[in-house]
Design a protein around this motif. Structure first.
Motif: not given
Length: 231
Positions: A121-139
């Motif tokens: 686990t981490f004190g900060l988890v960051t997801a910046q523009y985690l967009h991917s046309p290879i992944a569907g909404a469920a993924e």
């Protein structure tokens, strides 16, 4: 033969091929980006704004790309685990981090986030523009739900995402791009950020300047979501 693959407006992500996996898509994308030998990616200014007031500790950078955020975090006292599915971009990022003098503060790891995440686990988890046309909404939902479990008690989960296309974009984007735009309310559902377990510190949309590939100028809207795990 007629080409029926989705056409993309100039300056946007390419459509995935039918045979693409996350790894082949993003390796191909990053290998196509030509940069000077001494180039270092810059951090997202929105991340800088949101993180500058936090006490440095351990950080997990999901979908780290060229490493701009991870390098900035390391330069500001964080010990970073930086994750991407593309070995090609991780190699570039590691070289840039060594050049910036923080290579020993970043652990670069290759993961397909739909399948695995770093341990711990981490004190900060960051997801910046985690967009991917290879992944569907469920993924994507599964990725965000799993990512939330890596936030330590008292830690922060920071998500910054596109919620609109740049105003200089003159063509209608195809569905594989528009499907990537979801509001913070959807991400909160994905994360299962229930009251009593999480508190929402920031939930806003920011309009920023945007420049197109041919120098076009305009604006674009980004969503900023910063939530904190209570226990």
């Amino acid at each position: 033969m007629t080409d029926t693959s989705p056409k993309r407006p100039r300056g946007t992500m390419p459509a995935p091929a039918p045979t693409d996996t996350a790894k082949t898509y993003w390796d191909g994308f990053h290998q196509s980006v030509r940069t000077p030998a001494d180039w270092v990616a810059r951090p997202n200014p929105l991340l800088v704004d949101e993180v500058s007031g936090l006490q440095a500790g351990t950080a997990l950078d999901l979908g780290c790309g060229a490493g701009g955020d991870a390098i900035w975090l390391a330069q500001n006292g964080w010990r970073v685990t930086a994750v991407d599915v593309s070995a090609a971009v991780l190699a570039k990022a590691a070289t840039a981090a060594a050049r910036a003098g923080v290579g020993d503060r970043i652990d670069w790891q290759e993961h397909d986030l739909t399948r695995s995440l770093p341990a711990g686990t981490f004190g900060l988890v960051t997801a910046q523009y985690l967009h991917s046309p290879i992944a569907g909404a469920a993924e994507r939902e599964a990725v965000f739900a799993s990512a939330a479990t890596t936030v330590a008690p008292g830690g922060t989960f920071l998500v910054i995402s596109h919620v609109g296309f740049p105003t200089w974009l003159s063509e209608q984007p195809p569905d594989y791009l528009t499907d990537q735009l979801v509001p913070n309310s959807v991400i909160l559902d994905w994360v299962r950020a229930t009251p009593g377990t999480w508190t929402v510190d920031v939930d806003k949309v920011v309009t920023r300047d945007s420049t197109g590939p041919a120098g076009e100028t305009g604006t674009a809207d980004d969503a900023v979501l910063r939530i904190r795990r209570l226990h």
